[in-house]
Design an enzyme around this catalytic site. Structure first.
Site, PDB file in Angstrom:
ATOM      1  N   PHE A 130     -89.173  -0.953 -84.882  1.00 16.67           N
ATOM      2  CA  PHE A 130     -89.563  -1.565 -86.164  1.00 16.67           C
ATOM      3  C   PHE A 130     -88.509  -1.222 -87.200  1.00 16.67           C
ATOM      4  O   PHE A 130     -88.276  -0.044 -87.497  1.00 16.67           O
ATOM      5  CB  PHE A 130     -90.935  -1.068 -86.645  1.00 16.67           C
ATOM      6  CG  PHE A 130     -91.335  -1.756 -87.914  1.00 16.67           C
ATOM      7  CD1 PHE A 130     -92.034  -2.950 -87.876  1.00 16.67           C
ATOM      8  CD2 PHE A 130     -90.962  -1.242 -89.147  1.00 16.67           C
ATOM      9  CE1 PHE A 130     -92.370  -3.624 -89.045  1.00 16.67           C
ATOM     10  CE2 PHE A 130     -91.286  -1.916 -90.322  1.00 16.67           C
ATOM     11  CZ  PHE A 130     -91.989  -3.101 -90.272  1.00 16.67           C
ATOM     12  N   ASP A 163     -82.164   4.562 -88.239  1.00 16.79           N
ATOM     13  CA  ASP A 163     -83.122   4.125 -89.254  1.00 16.79           C
ATOM     14  C   ASP A 163     -84.150   5.237 -89.452  1.00 16.79           C
ATOM     15  O   ASP A 163     -85.033   5.440 -88.619  1.00 16.79           O
ATOM     16  CB  ASP A 163     -83.780   2.824 -88.775  1.00 16.79           C
ATOM     17  CG  ASP A 163     -84.855   2.325 -89.727  1.00 16.79           C
ATOM     18  OD1 ASP A 163     -85.268   3.075 -90.633  1.00 16.79           O
ATOM     19  OD2 ASP A 163     -85.291   1.171 -89.556  1.00 16.79           O
ATOM     20  N   LYS A 194     -89.437   5.009 -98.277  1.00 13.41           N
ATOM     21  CA  LYS A 194     -90.732   5.708 -98.220  1.00 13.41           C
ATOM     22  C   LYS A 194     -90.736   7.063 -98.935  1.00 13.41           C
ATOM     23  O   LYS A 194     -90.734   7.110-100.145  1.00 13.41           O
ATOM     24  CB  LYS A 194     -91.166   5.862 -96.759  1.00 13.41           C
ATOM     25  CG  LYS A 194     -91.548   4.508 -96.111  1.00 13.41           C
ATOM     26  CD  LYS A 194     -92.162   4.725 -94.757  1.00 13.41           C
ATOM     27  CE  LYS A 194     -92.511   3.448 -94.036  1.00 13.41           C
ATOM     28  NZ  LYS A 194     -93.903   3.060 -94.171  1.00 13.41           N
ATOM     29  N   THR A 225     -79.092  -7.548-107.879  1.00 12.24           N
ATOM     30  CA  THR A 225     -79.250  -7.261-109.302  1.00 12.24           C
ATOM     31  C   THR A 225     -79.611  -5.802-109.550  1.00 12.24           C
ATOM     32  O   THR A 225     -78.922  -5.092-110.278  1.00 12.24           O
ATOM     33  CB  THR A 225     -80.323  -8.158-109.932  1.00 12.24           C
ATOM     34  OG1 THR A 225     -79.910  -9.513-109.801  1.00 12.24           O
ATOM     35  CG2 THR A 225     -80.516  -7.850-111.414  1.00 12.24           C
TER      36      THR A 225
END
Lengths: 406, 406
Positions: free
Chosen positions: A123, A232, A263, A287
């Protein structure tokens, strides 16, 4: 309520240190004035980065790029790997006229047929780039166009790991062999693997672990074939495994080329090696590119972790938790199996998903928030302040619930 | 400094109303405790949404999905269109066994070959899904794998629009015809267009305008061919055109199926019609799904806009600005051309990009922050509190700079 899920493995609630930070008038402007970080960062931003994210940089990495969330972090990490890979292929020469004209209409060679190798059960997020490397659940993937990228098997180990070391080593060797085969196959297909992405512990996919040896060999395979290696740590980072980064358990001083996070870090982003820095401004850009107010919180969170030795606490609580889970699975052999974990980042399997879901609800009714993952696992993701006495409180309640399912 | 760029068309700085909001102790927990909004929203979140985002919902839309940034908003809006399109194709029947098994390995029919139609010069973000619909600059796209999705020409109009209405109508008709051709062609290719995405004014791509008639016809073409119609108001939304949403200038009570936003709204997200609601939970999902603290700010920003009639102010300042730009381009015919705008969302072209860049630096040295866009345009993106006297202040400084480039 006893929260053993902490908003999908993010942060806890109402910590006095953060509440205090909010009342300091010097911090007001950081909350009220959100800058376009890539072009107009606040004056103190480099200092704040040094104090927060750079103070916990993984081994071998001196650069960090903040982003607003986990998906944006991985999307941009993939882009950094694609840019790095193409620049490597070009050598000294810049992009060709054909690169420039073709990329504007989504075609090669400007938009090249490069790929990211990911693993079954992985994931990495739900935006279109990330989603092409996510393979945990149908509900995430169904109906969304994707890329033809290679997917290698993630080792399916037997637990406790130390009891099955021979079988597990064989399984890991099989998976690594498959990785090499896929890299060669996709190169032959004209879709070379620019990067390999992997979680140190597959989280959403069912808390699947692999050995330090597996990750170190995988990292070597990446280097051998000229692929970047991206770890990751969106769910594993921030201390829940008993070290600040889960990859620290590998004991390598060169664990990866890119490490992404979100997280528990309160801001998204990724660390990277010097070589993975895009060669021109605006190639990795948006941005907001994160939010300095989250960084301000992170400084304070890190202060608390250090002051209260929370990583040691997690190691202690985690030991109590995994031992408790081992005892429970011995006590309820038809119901529970495959207890596993690192720190408080633990999980246990239930005999089927319907029973798992019922257990989650009954435990919640008794005041404990837990989460599910994979097909039939329960995952534990408490905040770092989950102490040993919380573990015992939890184990008692959990035992009460389990007796109803004997 | 006079800021006519406001952090890439986002918000202003240090508004007293926001500073005051920060000192209210009742708001502390919203800043300190960031929830996983999709599963554990704070109790007052529905009320806060009603007070903020839903109070400014575009015509015909009663639902809103918050997200952390503009790219995530568009990525998830595209996913909502893909899910809607496939459910429409399936009718009453659920996904097939083949859908379910194939999607886990990135293959069709589960990961279908659907496409999003976008326009030349468009900008919709830089993550991999968004980037496949972005065609404004090479630097955004080079080296990143993409999708083979159709790209229609955006009308290249002559300004002032009212002086070239016949020529412009012809150009718009040509582009619309091309849109229909592409929809048919991509359906025949086996990559049906699930949605059309467009900006009401192309911003990053050079401030390109089109008529209300063009957008209304385009929306009809989308409906005729069964494609969803997505209006990307990330840069145009929030009042800078003199209306809260730029699409309100079209005068349609059914402008779109999806409207995405970010920047001035302080939170990302998208509005959508009932039909575009995903049929199951977790299909549109991530950990944070926005940030309630940004919503709290937005409530206050909307209060200020209403109390101080800022949309009327913008209309007034915008009129002064565009008239001033018309005068300057008459005064410097070899240097400036194509002045255009709606509200204070204005732009003007400079003879070449090198001169444009020099003008931006010289104007900054005289205390005005401006931005560039497209190949050789200057864009104006002041905050909503940019009043008529700021316009005159700016025009005087700008004139001083321009005399050096005669």
């Amino acid at each position: 309520m006893l929260d053993a899920s902490s908003t999908l493995s993010s942060s806890g609630y109402n910590h006095p240190a953060l509440l205090k930070l909010m009342t300091n008038p010097n911090n007001l402007s950081t909350f009220v004035n959100r800058p376009a970080l890539g072009i107009l960062p606040p004056e103190n931003f480099p200092d704040k980065l040094t104090e927060s994210l750079l103070s916990i940089a993984p081994s071998g990495m001196s650069r960090v790029q903040t982003m607003a969330c986990g998906s944006c972090s991985n999307e941009n990490a993939y882009k950094a790997m694609f840019i790095w890979y193409r620049n490597k292929e070009r050598g000294q020469s810049g992009p060709s006229a054909e690169d420039i004209s073709s990329c504007m209409v989504n075609q090669g060679p400007g938009c090249p047929d490069l790929s990211i190798l990911s693993f079954t059960g992985a994931f990495h997020g739900r935006t279109l780039g990330c989603l092409a490397t996510t393979h945990s659940k149908v509900i995430h993937k169904l109906d969304v166009p994707s890329f033809d990228w290679p997917i290698a098997p993630f080792p399916r180990l037997q637990y406790p790991l130390e009891e099955f070391s021979r079988e597990n080593a064989q399984e890991e060797a099989r998976c690594l062999e498959e990785v090499e085969d896929l890299i060669v196959k996709w190169r032959q297909k004209g879709k070379p693997v620019a990067g390999i992405v992997i979680e140190p512990i597959q989280a959403e996919g069912g808390d699947n672990h692999a050995s330090a040896d597996f990750f170190i060999r995988l990292r070597r395979i990446a280097a051998k074939h000229g692929c970047a290696f991206h770890v990751d740590e969106v769910q594993t980072g921030g201390g829940c495994t008993g070290k600040f980064w889960a990859h620290e358990h590998w004991g390598s001083d060169d664990p990866a080329d890119i490490v992404s996070f979100s997280k528990k870090l309160l801001t998204g982003g990724y660390y990277h090696k010097e070589a993975l820095q895009a060669d021109k401004p605006y190639r990795i850009f948006n941005t907001w590119m994160g939010d300095p107010s989250k960084n301000l919180f992170l400084c304070e969170v890190l202060n608390v972790i250090r002051r209260e030795n929370l990583l040691e606490e997690v190691a202690r609580s985690g030991k109590a938790l995994i031992n408790g889970l081992y005892e429970l699975q011995a006590q309820y052999p038809g119901l529970l199996s495959r207890a596993r974990g690192q720190g408080t980042f633990c999980a246990i399997d239930v005999r089927d998903d319907a029973t798992r879901d019922k257990i989650l609800v009954k435990t919640r009714d008794k005041g404990v928030i837990l989460g599910g993952c994979g097909d039939r696992s329960i995952r534990f993701r408490p905040a770092l302040v989950f102490k040993e006495y919380h573990v015992h409180l939890f184990l008692n309640i959990f035992n009460d619930v389990l007796t109803q399912f004997k």
